[in-house]
Design an enzyme around this catalytic site. Structure first.
Site, PDB file in Angstrom:
ATOM      1  N   LYS A  11      35.647  38.337  43.163  1.00  0.00           N
ATOM      2  CA  LYS A  11      36.042  38.569  41.958  1.00  0.00           C
ATOM      3  C   LYS A  11      36.698  40.101  41.772  1.00  0.00           C
ATOM      4  O   LYS A  11      37.969  40.141  41.319  1.00  0.00           O
ATOM      5  CB  LYS A  11      34.918  38.428  40.810  1.00  0.00           C
ATOM      6  N   ASP A  34      35.732  34.943  36.350  1.00  0.00           N
ATOM      7  CA  ASP A  34      34.595  35.566  35.406  1.00  0.00           C
ATOM      8  C   ASP A  34      33.900  34.443  34.722  1.00  0.00           C
ATOM      9  O   ASP A  34      34.383  33.365  34.486  1.00  0.00           O
ATOM     10  CB  ASP A  34      34.805  36.894  34.554  1.00  0.00           C
TER      11      ASP A  34
END
Ligand code: SF4
Length: 255
Positions: free
Chosen positions: A160, A179
């Site tokens: 991420k 996310d």
């Protein structure tokens, strides 16, 4: 039981298991995944969702304030379990004080811990920030690396964070940022039925045009913060409503 009879029984068992596995897989395919809802990823629907997101959020971008990719890397590490607003407040003091990767790399850990304390998990974040900065200084000539492979070698950096830095720091589409908002919204929109971020990223990369990988995440995150919130999504205000069949919709024109 003779050896021949035992082998024949085993073979029948294997065949039965294969039949069962095939039938389960077929059922899952028809149902569209574990949730039982149908995945709806046909290109025209995906294109319609992308058009609606462009219409609602033409300017969507990363909300972490940064002047260069290194600051974005630090802010992204700080943003774990913390709001972007709080990270941006801390950043105002942090970046003038720690103006280079060297200053983070060789900081006094207890002092840095106190400086980033408002973002939570400050001890672990200090370790990640100092470890990543040290590696950048000592192995990457003081520059943030620009490949997924290299970024993933930095302490505290997973896909991420690497995707945020590559996408918003360098404009490189190596993957899709997944996310909490992207997890929730891509499931609500039946673009995936996975909950594991890595699998969701793969699902999204398979259905989105590469030139949408970066902006799609920003748009979904903006939509998740402003309209499609976790509890009681504001469906009556949502421009995706006609395309959405989420079970927890608070308003629907479909029924
Ligand atoms: S209709 Fe509701 S659940 Fe669906 S995307 Fe919009 S806000 Fe989210």
């Amino acid at each position: 039981m003779t050896g021949k009879a035992a082998t024949s029984k085993r073979t029948k068992g294997v065949k039965a298991n294969l039949r069962g596995a095939k039938s389960k897989a077929q059922k899952a395919k028809v149902a569209g995944g574990k949730s039982g809802a149908k995945l709806r990823t046909d290109p025209s629907r995906v294109a319609a969702i992308l058009a609606k997101l462009d219409e609602a959020y033409p300017e969507a971008s990363c909300e972490l304030i940064h002047e260069h990719p290194f600051q974005l890397l630090i802010s992204t590490i700080l943003s774990a379990q913390c709001t972007d607003v709080r990270v941006n407040e801390v950043a105002k003091m942090l970046y003038p004080k720690y103006s280079t990767p060297e200053k983070f790399a060789y900081a006094a850990p207890t002092e840095l811990e106190q400086d980033i304390r408002p973002t939570g998990f400050f001890r672990n974040k200090t370790k990640s920030i100092m470890g990543a900065s040290k590696k950048i200084v000592e192995e990457f000539g003081g520059r943030v690396p620009q490949t997924m492979e290299e970024l993933l070698t930095l302490p505290g950096v997973a896909r991420k964070t690497a995707n945020v830095v590559l996408g918003s720091g360098f404009g490189i589409a190596a993957g899709v940022v997944v996310d909490t908002h992207v997890i929730r919204l891509s499931n609500r929109l039946d673009l995936t039925h996975n909950t594991d971020p890595k699998k969701i990223e793969q699902d999204l990369m398979a259905i989105l045009p590469v030139d949408k990988w970066i902006v799609f995440s920003h748009q979904l995150i903006w939509h998740g913060r402003r309209v499609c919130v976790a509890r009681k999504p504001r469906c009556a205000e949502c421009n995706l409503e006609s395309l959405c069949r989420a079970k927890d919709k608070t308003y629907s024109t479909h029924y």
